[in-house]
Enzyme design. Structure first.
Site, PDB file in Angstrom:
ATOM      1  N   CYS A 145      -1.778   9.191   2.631  1.00 21.94           N
ATOM      2  CA  CYS A 145      -1.366   8.652   1.327  1.00 21.94           C
ATOM      3  C   CYS A 145      -2.357   8.966   0.219  1.00 21.94           C
ATOM      4  O   CYS A 145      -1.979   9.016  -0.953  1.00 21.94           O
ATOM      5  CB  CYS A 145      -1.129   7.146   1.431  1.00 21.94           C
ATOM      6  SG  CYS A 145      -2.577   6.202   1.958  1.00 21.94           S
ATOM      7  N   GLU A 169       0.874  -1.174   0.000  1.00 26.48           N
ATOM      8  CA  GLU A 169       0.000   0.000   0.000  1.00 26.48           C
ATOM      9  C   GLU A 169       0.908   1.220   0.000  1.00 26.48           C
ATOM     10  O   GLU A 169       1.477   1.583   1.028  1.00 26.48           O
ATOM     11  CB  GLU A 169      -0.916  -0.023   1.226  1.00 26.48           C
ATOM     12  CG  GLU A 169      -1.865  -1.211   1.273  1.00 26.48           C
ATOM     13  CD  GLU A 169      -2.879  -1.208   0.143  1.00 26.48           C
ATOM     14  OE1 GLU A 169      -3.021  -0.159  -0.527  1.00 26.48           O
ATOM     15  OE2 GLU A 169      -3.529  -2.235  -0.082  1.00 26.48           O
TER      16      GLU A 169
END
Length: 458
Positions: free
Chosen positions: A243, A209
């Site tokens: 993110c 991720e």
């Protein structure tokens, strides 16, 4: 205890079958909920100490989010674990074909610092729901939260099958020398490459991720007031250290001036005339990241529309909007991961799409427009891990939507059933009766058998 012994110990628990029963999985998931409930104040306090976030933001974005994810797993994991019948097809009849959901074994979960509870606990919960043993590695860059998490995990979860390792880069590097059955890493693309290379030595599958430059595209027909609020919310949450935060905005020139005006007003409305005094605005994680961000701002070549002030000692960097930075500047080529928002004017949505497609595939993409055709056109012509139309970051909330990247922004996905699947091997099993036992495919072959085989495989 050395890292080999730690991994060997939890592997022994898996090999004994400790983690496979549904009852064990349920007990661990329920214990995780208890851990988050009883430790809620201590965990949120630790996040505030590490990152300067408000207590309510620390709760909903970390502790609360993880609680909801675990509750969803508790509701569904037993159904997902059951054998699933599929058609054997004509050639395998008579017979029964099924898929058996098997845990992979021992999973390593390496968490980042920016959402230190959510991004450790949720992958752990998915791995446990699928019947795996787990080695958890909190981030050393949120040290107080890591210390609290480690203590709570050891107190509440089965120590035979769930281990936690504290430390920094040397400890993570040493862990990656061990053999795991899955490695789940959340962090930067650069470190993701290192993790993947280490896992490749053991042919261990990975979920990465990562991040990247997630664009927000604002069409001239967008509701600019709503777009400004929602982009600012997604960007300045956790001081931009998210993110999936909008990394930059591409706005049609006809709407650019009004959008900038509204964005400036929103920043003032959110954080007041002096955001450094706002209890709702976080701090940069450390001086090194602060220096990097200040460097991006100083060298961007654009006009600072709002913000721009900073203080290294308190790790404060104001929510900052920069109009039309130099295209070749680092702020337009590197993932920002901070409260700096470049806003770039474009002549058309087509130009915006070309700019997005000129770079690596982002983790998220946001498009603001009142036209469904425009939104669909952007989604059809671009690629990203996930996307929102007329909002930012909210696509991580539905449990039924997998969360993950594509290309440079990541490999694999989790959340809900996708998380269970990530840590599961679906074993294909065909069960055949011993009678009848036709000799069609047994030697010796004959012209008649050949004709029948060719007919069967037409």
């Amino acid at each position: 205890m050395g890292y080999g012994e730690i991994v060997g110990s939890v592997r022994a628990a898996f090999d004994r079958g400790d983690t496979r029963p549904a009852a064990w999985r349920r007990r661990q998931l329920e214990a995780m909920l208890t851990m988050l409930d009883e430790g809620s104040d201590e965990l949120t306090g630790a996040i505030v100490e590490d990152l300067g976030r408000s207590a309510i933001e620390a709760f909903y974005a970390d502790v609360g989010h993880a609680r909801l994810a675990i509750r969803y797993l508790l509701k569904h994991f037993e159904r997902w674990s059951r054998p699933r019948r599929v058609s054997p097809g004509m050639l395998a009849r008579p017979g029964v074909a099924e898929l058996l959901a098997e845990p992979l074994g021992v999973a390593l979960v390496i968490a980042p610092w920016n959402y230190p509870v959510q991004l450790l606990v949720e992958p752990m919960a998915a791995a446990i729901a699928a019947g795996n043993a787990v080695v958890a590695k909190p981030s050393e860059l949120s040290p107080r939260t890591g210390e609290v998490l480690s203590r709570l995990i050891r107190r509440h979860l089965d120590p035979a099958a769930v281990a936690v390792v504290e430390g920094g880069v040397p400890e993570t590097t040493a862990l990656l020398e061990e053999r795991f059955d899955h490695v789940f890493f959340t962090g930067s693309t650069a470190v993701g490459r290192v993790v993947m290379a280490a896992a490749a030595r053991h042919l261990t599958p990975v979920t990465l991720e990562l991040g990247g430059k997630s664009p927000a595209i604002v069409a001239a027909d967008a509701d600019l007031a709503v777009a400004a609020r929602r982009i600012a919310m997604g960007k300045f949450l956790n001081a931009g250290q998210t993110c999936i935060a909008p990394d930059y905005v591409l706005v049609e020139r006809a709407a650019k001036d009004e959008f900038l005006d509204r964005l400036s007003a929103v920043v003032g409305g959110f954080y007041g005339p002096d955001p450094s005094r706002s209890p709702d605005f976080a701090r940069i994680v450390n001086e090194r990241h602060h220096d990097r961000l200040v460097g991006l701002l100083k060298d961007c070549g654009g006009q600072v529309v709002v913000g721009g002030d900073f203080d290294r000692e308190s790790r404060y960097l104001a929510p900052t909007v920069v109009s039309d930075p130099t295209e070749s500047s680092s702020i337009m080529s590197e993932e920002i991961f901070g409260p700096l928002l470049p806003v770039v004017g474009v002549d058309s949505i087509d130009e915006a799409v070309l700019k997005v497609n000129a770079g690596p595939k982002p983790l998220a993409l946001y498009v603001f427009t009142e036209s469904p055709a425009t939104a669909d056109g952007v989604l059809e012509r671009t690629s990203s891990g996930g996307a929102c139309v007329n909002h930012t970051v909210m696509h991580v909330l539905p449990d039924a939507l997998p969360f993950g990247g594509v290309g440079d922004s990541g490999i694999g996905a989790y959340h809900g059933k996708a998380g269970f699947d990530t840590f599961t091997h679906y074993r294909s099993v065909l069960r055949k009766p011993t009678r009848p036992d036709p000799p069609l495919l047994y030697p010796p072959m004959s012209r008649m058998k050949e004709r029948l085989v060719r007919l069967a495989f037409r």
